[in-house]
Write an enzyme that holds these catalytic residues in place. Structure first.
Site, short mmCIF file in Angstrom:
data_model
loop_
_atom_site.label_atom_id
_atom_site.label_comp_id
_atom_site.label_asym_id
_atom_site.label_seq_id
_atom_site.Cartn_x
_atom_site.Cartn_y
_atom_site.Cartn_z
N TYR A 125 10.91 24.83 4.37
CA TYR A 125 10.59 23.46 4.78
C TYR A 125 11.83 22.59 4.76
CZ TYR A 125 8.40 18.89 4.93
OH TYR A 125 8.06 17.62 5.29
N TRP A 132 5.61 19.91 16.88
CA TRP A 132 6.17 19.84 15.53
C TRP A 132 5.07 19.96 14.48
CZ3 TRP A 132 10.90 20.15 13.46
CH2 TRP A 132 11.08 19.75 12.14
N TYR A 136 13.26 6.32 7.67
CA TYR A 136 12.32 7.37 7.29
C TYR A 136 13.03 8.34 6.34
CZ TYR A 136 8.63 10.89 8.21
OH TYR A 136 7.60 11.79 8.13
N HIS A 162 14.02 20.67 7.90
CA HIS A 162 14.30 19.23 7.93
C HIS A 162 15.80 18.92 7.91
CE1 HIS A 162 10.03 18.91 7.58
NE2 HIS A 162 10.18 17.66 7.99
#
Length: 107
Positions: A18, A77, A41, A22
């Site tokens: 993960y 996504w 973000y 990212h």
């Protein structure tokens, strides 16, 4: 700007994958987020229990969510990322997050 904090639960065995994804978010996904009002973000990971905390700012949360829901890249996504999360109960990750209560803000 509305400040939004949220929480999701990741699968412990998939944390490294993960994080790697990212570090290489698709450029078209980054563009879509910017275009639909997602600013500042950030994602934070607590590896002890695989809790993911997100934060972003937006002029209008519902408009930002609706804008991303209409983007093809977001659909791809969300499908790609779904396997990394627990407890989505049939929802996509961007539909299954728990919005957190803002209890303090220092400007």
């Amino acid at each position: 700007m509305e400040r939004v904090g949220f929480r999701l639960k990741l699968r412990k065995e998939k944390l490294d994958e993960y994080v790697l994804h990212h570090q290489n978010v698709w450029p078209e996904m980054l563009e879509a987020l910017s275009e639909t009002g997602w600013h500042n973000y950030s994602l934070f990971l607590d590896r002890r229990d695989a809790t993911l905390i997100g934060y972003f700012e937006t002029p209008d949360l519902q408009k930002a969510l609706d804008g991303m829901a209409a983007k093809d890249v977001n659909e791809r996504w969300q499908v790609f990322m779904a396997e990394y999360f627990e407890s989505l109960e049939g929802r996509r990750p961007d539909e299954g997050f728990l919005k957190l209560e803002n209890v303090f803000y220092l400007k």
